[in-house]
Design an enzyme around this catalytic site. Structure first.
Site, short mmCIF file in Angstrom:
data_model
loop_
_atom_site.label_atom_id
_atom_site.label_comp_id
_atom_site.label_asym_id
_atom_site.label_seq_id
_atom_site.Cartn_x
_atom_site.Cartn_y
_atom_site.Cartn_z
N ARG A 178 0.86 -1.18 0.00
CA ARG A 178 0.00 0.00 0.00
C ARG A 178 0.90 1.23 0.00
NH1 ARG A 178 -3.45 -2.77 -1.48
NH2 ARG A 178 -5.53 -3.15 -0.66
N GLU A 202 -3.99 7.63 -4.80
CA GLU A 202 -4.20 6.93 -6.07
C GLU A 202 -5.44 7.51 -6.72
OE1 GLU A 202 -4.16 2.70 -5.39
OE2 GLU A 202 -2.09 2.73 -4.73
N HIS A 245 -1.40 0.54 -9.74
CA HIS A 245 -2.01 -0.47 -8.85
C HIS A 245 -2.64 -1.62 -9.65
CE1 HIS A 245 -3.94 -0.97 -4.59
NE2 HIS A 245 -3.67 -2.15 -5.14
P1 NDP Z 1 -0.72 -11.49 4.37
O1 NDP Z 1 -1.55 -11.14 5.53
O2 NDP Z 1 -0.53 -12.91 4.00
O3 NDP Z 1 0.73 -10.84 4.52
C1 NDP Z 1 0.94 -9.63 5.15
C2 NDP Z 1 2.27 -9.69 5.83
O4 NDP Z 1 2.52 -8.41 6.41
C3 NDP Z 1 2.32 -10.71 6.97
O5 NDP Z 1 3.24 -11.71 6.66
C4 NDP Z 1 2.79 -9.89 8.15
O6 NDP Z 1 3.86 -10.54 8.81
C5 NDP Z 1 3.33 -8.64 7.51
N1 NDP Z 1 3.37 -7.56 8.47
C6 NDP Z 1 2.39 -7.12 9.29
N2 NDP Z 1 2.87 -6.16 10.09
C7 NDP Z 1 4.17 -6.02 9.76
C8 NDP Z 1 5.21 -5.20 10.24
N3 NDP Z 1 4.98 -4.34 11.22
N4 NDP Z 1 6.42 -5.29 9.67
C9 NDP Z 1 6.64 -6.16 8.67
N5 NDP Z 1 5.70 -6.99 8.19
C10 NDP Z 1 4.48 -6.91 8.74
O7 NDP Z 1 -1.34 -10.67 3.15
P2 NDP Z 1 -1.06 -10.84 1.59
O8 NDP Z 1 0.32 -11.30 1.36
O9 NDP Z 1 -2.17 -11.58 0.97
O10 NDP Z 1 -1.21 -9.32 1.12
C11 NDP Z 1 -0.34 -8.34 1.63
C12 NDP Z 1 -0.79 -6.97 1.22
O11 NDP Z 1 -0.56 -6.77 -0.16
C13 NDP Z 1 -2.30 -6.70 1.38
O12 NDP Z 1 -2.58 -6.31 2.71
C14 NDP Z 1 -2.53 -5.58 0.40
O13 NDP Z 1 -2.35 -4.35 1.05
C15 NDP Z 1 -1.43 -5.76 -0.63
N6 NDP Z 1 -1.93 -6.18 -1.93
C16 NDP Z 1 -1.59 -5.44 -3.02
C17 NDP Z 1 -1.96 -5.83 -4.29
C18 NDP Z 1 -1.61 -5.01 -5.46
O14 NDP Z 1 -2.39 -4.99 -6.41
N7 NDP Z 1 -0.49 -4.33 -5.48
C19 NDP Z 1 -2.74 -7.06 -4.51
C20 NDP Z 1 -3.04 -7.77 -3.29
C21 NDP Z 1 -2.64 -7.33 -2.05
P3 NDP Z 1 3.74 -10.88 10.35
O15 NDP Z 1 2.74 -11.98 10.44
O16 NDP Z 1 5.10 -11.28 10.75
O17 NDP Z 1 3.31 -9.63 11.01
C1 DGY Z 2 -5.84 -5.94 -2.94
O1 DGY Z 2 -6.57 -6.89 -3.24
O2 DGY Z 2 -5.65 -5.58 -1.77
C2 DGY Z 2 -5.12 -5.24 -4.04
O3 DGY Z 2 -4.54 -4.09 -3.68
C3 DGY Z 2 -5.88 -5.14 -5.30
O4 DGY Z 2 -6.10 -6.41 -5.81
#
Ligand code: NDP
Ligand code: DGY
Length: 329
Positions: free
Chosen positions: A246, A275, A294
């Site tokens: 994000r 955005e 995005h």
């Molecule tokens: P997950 O919940 O699987 O992964 C999120 C990760 O963030 C966790 O592993 C968590 O690790 C970590 N995290 C949380 N707090 C912290 C911190 N303080 N420091 C470092 N790491 C931290 O979610 P996804 O992988 O499915 O998605 C991640 C993000 O990607 C979504 O929340 C969304 O915002 C974004 N996204 C963007 C997209 C795009 O189009 N660009 C598409 C889809 C998603 P821990 O458990 O160790 O805290």
């Molecule tokens: C999400 O799903 O959070 C992405 O940012 C868009 O797919």
């Protein structure tokens, strides 16, 4: 027929969504759909009006769902389904207070988002947009030993901030490029990190040792502006920064400075604040900054599946049954 209609639950959908989703909402005589029939975001006033009396709300990451929206919806509202994996746009404390269930779409977009992040990393590190521009503007005069050189993954150290579903999928895709070490940081070490030989390290270690830094954590109060002046100052001058989580995880003024004064080599961003990023934004004047609109999850099939899943979550929430993907909070 009239009786059935009387029992239909009211659903507000804040945007045109893939047909796969609309089909599910229209089937089965569960709900009566009111759609913001546009590809552009619903204006706030129309959102507040549209949700009135709704039992279900299907929203996107561009809709801020807070106490005002929940208040406008009123006591009927029992389920919110977001067509996204991220849920930082939802005021979960307010939603919980009202006992509303939440559905979201993780997993189904992991591969598409990881692929896009790798594409962005390579495009940024190997300066693809600059190269394309030079081809078109006549800047390509000859093969030149010192021209358009970038950084390669082979033998490098990659640092992933937030090794979640998408983070590990990115790591899995990067390892075959010959990455030497894979570092990651977050709140807790992950057993599944073994699959990518991931080393759980303090953030400062990740910052000072990585040649590529990929941000794939969720946006939380803790990660908001995590990538600031102090963060960039700990990175190598030759390091490449990539963010597909994000925009608000980054302090963009500090990123601009770090890119402009050579503190870091380059940045690739799939997400920004706001955005869209205004076209006169300073980041867009930099050759070493690649900005995408995005599009992490934007493949035809992924968006169709996200549409279907968001609709299934909504219908299950309305019927009081198990959702395919319910957020627990
Ligand atoms: P997950 O919940 O699987 O992964 C999120 C990760 O963030 C966790 O592993 C968590 O690790 C970590 N995290 C949380 N707090 C912290 C911190 N303080 N420091 C470092 N790491 C931290 O979610 P996804 O992988 O499915 O998605 C991640 C993000 O990607 C979504 O929340 C969304 O915002 C974004 N996204 C963007 C997209 C795009 O189009 N660009 C598409 C889809 C998603 P821990 O458990 O160790 O805290
Ligand atoms: C999400 O799903 O959070 C992405 O940012 C868009 O797919």
């Amino acid at each position: 027929h009239m009786q059935t209609v009387g029992k239909l639950m009211k659903v507000f959908v804040t945007r045109r969504i893939p047909q796969e989703g609309m089909k599910i909402l229209s089937a089965g005589g569960v709900c009566e759909v009111s759609l913001w029939d546009s590809d552009e975001p619903v204006p706030r006033a129309d959102l507040l009006k549209g949700v009135q009396g709704a039992h279900g709300l299907l929203c996107l990451l561009s809709d801020r769902i807070d106490a005002e929206v929940l208040g406008a919806a009123g006591p009927n509202l029992k389920v919110i389904s977001t067509l996204s994996a991220g849920f930082d746009h939802l005021a979960l404390d307010e939603i919980k207070k009202r006992g509303i269930r939440v559905g979201y779409t993780p997993d189904v977009l992991t591969d598409a988002t990881a692929e896009l992040t790798v594409a962005l990393l390579l495009a940024t590190a190997r300066r693809l947009p600059e190269g394309l521009e030079e081809v078109k503007n006549g800047g390509w005069s000859s093969w030149k030993p010192l021209w358009l050189c970038g950084y390669g993954l082979s033998g490098s150290t990659v640092g992933v901030i937030g090794l979640g579903r998408i983070g590990v999928a990115i790591a899995r895709r990067l390892m075959p490029f010959g990455v030497n070490r894979l570092l990651y940081s977050g709140r807790t070490a992950k057993a599944y990190a073994a699959e990518v030989n991931g080393e759980f390290v303090p953030l400062d270690t990740l910052l000072s040792e990585s040649d590529f830094i990929v941000v794939s954590c969720s946006l939380t109060p803790e990660t908001q502006e995590l990538c600031d002046k102090a963060f960039f100052s700990k990175m190598k001058n030759t390091a490449v920064f990539v963010n597909s989580s994000r925009g608000a995880v980054v302090n963009q003024e500090d990123l601009y400075e770090a890119l402009n004064n050579g503190q870091i080599a380059a940045a690739g961003l799939d997400v920004t604040t706001p955005e869209p990023l205004p076209i006169n934004h300073p980041l867009l004047t930099l050759k070493n900054c690649v900005v995408l609109p995005h599009i992490g999850s934007a493949t035809h099939s992924t968006r169709g599946i996200m549409g279907a899943l968001s609709a299934q979550n909504l219908v299950a929430g309305l019927q009081g049954t198990d959702m395919p993907n319910e957020l627990t909070f």
